[in-house]
Design a protein around this motif. Structure first.
Motif, PDB file in Angstrom:
ATOM      1  N   LEU A   1      -9.709  -6.621 -16.008  1.00  0.00           N
ATOM      2  CA  LEU A   1      -9.337  -4.934 -16.940  1.00  0.00           C
ATOM      3  C   LEU A   1      -8.163  -5.236 -16.149  1.00  0.00           C
ATOM      4  O   LEU A   1      -7.307  -4.518 -16.413  1.00  0.00           O
ATOM      5  CB  LEU A   1      -9.943  -4.821 -17.206  1.00  0.00           C
ATOM      6  N   LYS A   2      -7.226  -5.453 -15.170  1.00  0.00           N
ATOM      7  CA  LYS A   2      -6.498  -4.840 -14.073  1.00  0.00           C
ATOM      8  C   LYS A   2      -5.684  -5.590 -15.126  1.00  0.00           C
ATOM      9  O   LYS A   2      -4.819  -4.007 -15.526  1.00  0.00           O
ATOM     10  CB  LYS A   2      -5.821  -5.263 -12.874  1.00  0.00           C
TER      11      LYS A   2
ATOM     12  N   PHE B   1      -4.976  -3.411 -17.692  1.00  0.00           N
ATOM     13  CA  PHE B   1      -4.452  -2.094 -17.637  1.00  0.00           C
ATOM     14  C   PHE B   1      -2.800  -1.958 -17.927  1.00  0.00           C
ATOM     15  O   PHE B   1      -2.460  -0.591 -18.689  1.00  0.00           O
ATOM     16  CB  PHE B   1      -5.683  -1.738 -16.614  1.00  0.00           C
ATOM     17  N   GLU B   2      -2.390  -3.064 -17.225  1.00  0.00           N
ATOM     18  CA  GLU B   2      -1.123  -2.916 -17.081  1.00  0.00           C
ATOM     19  C   GLU B   2      -0.438  -2.771 -18.045  1.00  0.00           C
ATOM     20  O   GLU B   2       1.128  -2.183 -18.744  1.00  0.00           O
ATOM     21  CB  GLU B   2      -0.123  -3.547 -15.743  1.00  0.00           C
TER      22      GLU B   2
ATOM     23  N   LEU C   1     -11.760  -0.020 -13.164  1.00  0.00           N
ATOM     24  CA  LEU C   1     -12.777   0.894 -14.269  1.00  0.00           C
ATOM     25  C   LEU C   1     -13.233   1.043 -15.408  1.00  0.00           C
ATOM     26  O   LEU C   1     -14.027  -0.448 -15.858  1.00  0.00           O
ATOM     27  CB  LEU C   1     -11.257   0.442 -15.181  1.00  0.00           C
TER      28      LEU C   1
ATOM     29  N   PHE D   1     -11.489   5.204 -12.086  1.00  0.00           N
ATOM     30  CA  PHE D   1     -10.500   4.101 -12.482  1.00  0.00           C
ATOM     31  C   PHE D   1      -9.796   4.108 -10.395  1.00  0.00           C
ATOM     32  O   PHE D   1      -9.562   5.217 -10.339  1.00  0.00           O
ATOM     33  CB  PHE D   1      -9.668   5.001 -13.036  1.00  0.00           C
TER      34      PHE D   1
END
Length: 719
Positions: free
Chosen positions: A64-65, A68-69, A88, A97
């Motif tokens: 999910l990096k 997320f960004e 996360l 987190f």
């Protein structure tokens, strides 16, 4: 054959509906079916959640990096990056987190590229707090964090408010129950205040919602070009790291001033609306206020305390009290850091030392206290023996801020002048400084004045309008050795001058206008009058008879000057007593501060032995000189000696005989403050002994005022 009668009708018996039972069964079946569907949906959702949780738990949500960004970047309108490890997921019911080398960018207008950056951030977040907006962190581990907090140039936005619209919200921190913070720095920049601060936060280690020890902050910076150093502590051993009772203690050093701040904060950064106790001390209050661009005259050492509440752009100091020099001060002050810096204050003082008032006319009070006014004037660049300072007004700085001040002073501690009940209203607006009204009581009289410095005109346009209500002479002059008993005369007057200049000296050196002081009927000590008249026969007689303090009746008197381009000429000086008429000639100069005046008394009655010669006042404001033995008196003494030698001693006395032919003055023009041309005798004829409202220089074109070369001749020659 008979037919049998019909059988009687009977009510019909209802028959059961074969579909009714089937309908009831259908409703129950539908309910069971809906319940099964809802149950299956719930089980499916729960299963999905478990599956998602399981996937996230197994993978730690590392996939999910980039989402997320993108998501956080879209919400904050800033680029968000995580260059290192990212996690996360729910663990198990708290959101875990983790981000390494995380950055949140600043808006394009900021001077630093990142609002936030950290080597590593590891935290546990309460899920419901994200829904309800009350963010809560159960646990936080922050390593090598750096925060950059900035306002833009017009103070319409800041770096921590994530919005495309204008407007900056106060800085808010989430609630943190347990925290470990290491190697974190904070930078704050406010262009409007011209403030830059670089702060280092001491390591924080807390457990069970307790910090366990004081959190320290140390740093330095500049404010309006002035370097400062600050140290602070949050003392919260029994409260949460945030949203608890955080006892703040801070101290700052800047420009020879020390400021202490203490109070209880609802959060680490929550100072808005919080009462803070402040104490400040230093050698000069003007140095402290000069840090924020506010200009006041120099002061002596000060110690002040107040309660500070910051609300938006307003900084309100209330319950203020302390001392400045030898004077006390109390009141309130509000500083508004808007488009223009504005000060609004109300002050009261019980006792003001006259030395502490010296800065208001440009003197350094420390020099006045140690060496006197002449040395203080010289320190401003004034010529030797000058008493008026040459200190220029801070023109450019006065245009940068506005101010309103109301100041009341009960008593002024002064050796000579009995001043009390000072009421000052000050208004500074875009370079126009008005002291209006400025009133005070002096010797049971009242002085009302309006003084305006308009720096918007170049050079500064200055207006002086000072009005003295009837004031007892005895009390007014008591500080100069004149006893009040036996003196019932009063004095009233007005000074109205307009000049141009960026200092008091320059504005008076170019001033034009009028000065007039009127003395109505009253009584004065004989000693004072006779010394001025130099009627030696009457003076010696009364001295030997011990009647020196017998009152002498004054009918009326006027000391008037016409001022042209900084030079004041007697117009007129005229006193009428029961026995004499006193007139004066000459004047003084605001340019050189030179004095060149001559007074003469003519008797109304015969006097056997009278000097009857002018008394000269020369020198400068700072060192006036009384010339009692004038050339005329010496000439008369020489004539008397010559007569005594060639005739008899009795004939020698004739040189000092006053026949008493002085013409009484009409008091109407005197009491009206009229010029010399309007003065009359009691018979209505114009007076020819009070001059034309000009100095000797103006009458014959000779030398500057104060020069003895021809001025002495002219003064003595006009009698």
């Amino acid at each position: 054959m008979d037919t049998p009668p019909p059988a009687p009708e009977t009510a019909a018996t209802p028959q059961p509906d074969p579909d009714e039972g089937a309908g009831t069964a259908t409703v129950d079946s539908r309910r069971r079916r809906a319940w099964r569907i809802a149950r299956n949906i719930l089980l499916t959702i729960l299963g999905l959640l478990v599956a998602i949780w399981l996937v996230l738990y197994i993978t730690k949500g590392r996939f999910l990096k980039h989402p997320f960004e993108r998501f956080v970047g879209g919400q904050t309108h800033r680029p968000v990056t995580v260059a290192g490890d990212f996690q996360l997921y729910f663990a198990p019911f708290r959101i875990k987190f983790v981000a390494e080398k995380m950055t949140i960018a600043n808006p394009a207008w900021a001077t630093k590229p990142f609002l936030f950056q950290a080597e590593r951030i590891d935290t546990r977040i309460a899920p419901l707090s994200l829904i309800w907006g009350k963010r809560r962190l159960y646990w936080l581990d922050l390593a090598k964090g750096a925060v950059d907090l900035e306002w833009n140039e017009d103070h319409s936005a800041n770096t921590w408010t994530f919005s495309n619209e204008k407007g900056g919200k106060p800085l808010e921190f989430p609630r943190i129950d347990v925290a470990t913070v290491r190697g974190t720095t904070v930078r704050y920049r406010d262009p409007r205040m011209q403030l830059i601060a670089d702060l280092k936060v001491d390591d924080i280690r807390s457990a069970d919602a307790r910090i366990g020890k004081a959190v320290g902050v140390d740093g330095d910076g500049t404010i309006r070009g002035t370097p400062f150093r600050v140290t602070a502590q949050l003392l919260s051993p029994d409260a949460t790291v945030n949203r608890g009772k955080n006892e703040l203690r801070a101290r700052a050093w800047a420009a020879h001033n020390v400021v202490d701040v203490s109070g209880t904060l609802p959060s680490i950064a929550g100072i808005e609306g919080v009462p803070l106790q402040t104490r400040a001390r230093g050698r000069n209050l003007s140095e402290l206020l000069g840090i924020i661009g506010v200009v006041i005259p120099n002061t002596r050492a000060y110690r002040l305390k107040a309660q500070l509440v910051q609300q938006g752009q307003e900084y309100r100091f209330t319950r203020m009290s302390g001392t400045v020099g030898e004077s006390d001060v109390a009141g309130k002050l509000t500083i508004t850091n808007g488009d223009r810096l504005h000060l609004d204050s109300t002050l009261t003082t019980k006792t003001l030392d006259i030395v502490d008032a010296a800065p208001f006319i440009g003197y350094n009070p420390d020099i006045v206290a140690d060496k006197g006014a002449i040395a203080a004037a010289a320190a401003t660049g004034a010529a030797p023996q000058r008493i008026m300072p040459d200190a220029e007004l801070p023109i450019e700085t006065m245009r940068r801020f506005d101010a309103d001040l109301k100041w009341t002073i009960r008593t002024v501690r002064s050796r000579n002048l009995p001043i009390s009940n000072v009421d000052l209203t000050l208004d500074l607006e875009r370079g126009r400084l008005a002291l209006s009204p400025l009133g005070f009581a002096m010797a049971r009289g009242n002085v009302a004045s309006d003084v305006v410095f308009d720096t918007r005109q170049r050079p500064t346009a200055v207006s002086y309008d000072i009005r003295l209500a009837p004031t007892p002479l005895g009390r007014l002059l008591a500080g100069y050795g004149v006893a009040e008993a036996g003196t019932t005369g009063t004095v009233k007057g007005r000074i109205k001058l307009d000049g141009r200049g960026d200092s008091i000296h320059d504005s008076l050196s170019t001033a034009s206008g009028r000065i007039a002081f009127i003395v109505p009927q009253g009584q004065l000590w004989t000693r004072n009058v006779q010394l001025a008249e130099l009627d030696l026969g009457t003076f010696v007689q009364k001295m030997f008879e011990d009647k020196l303090k017998k009152p002498v009746e004054l009918n009326c008197g006027l000391v008037g000057f016409t001022v042209r381009n900084g030079v004041a000429a007697a117009d007129p000086i005229l006193f009428d007593t029961t026995k004499n008429v006193i007139v004066g000639r000459g004047g003084f100069s605001f340019r050189t501060e030179g004095l060149d005046l001559a007074f003469r008394a003519d008797g109304k009655k015969f006097s056997l032995f009278s000097g009857q010669s002018p008394v000269g006042i020369g020198g400068v404001f700072a060192a006036p000189k009384l010339d009692v033995v004038s050339d005329q008196l010496l000439a008369r003494a020489g004539a008397g000696l010559g007569l005594a030698l060639v005739a008899t001693p009795v004939a020698g006395m004739l040189a000092f005989v006053d026949v008493g032919d002085a013409k009484s003055a009409a008091c109407g023009p005197v009491l009206a403050g009229a010029t010399a041309r309007a003065q009359r005798t009691t018979k209505g004829t114009p007076r020819d002994d009070v001059g034309k409202g000009t100095t000797a220089k103006e009458e014959d074109g000779s030398g500057s005022l104060g020069e003895k070369k021809s001025q002495r001749k002219k003064f003595l020659g006009i009698f």
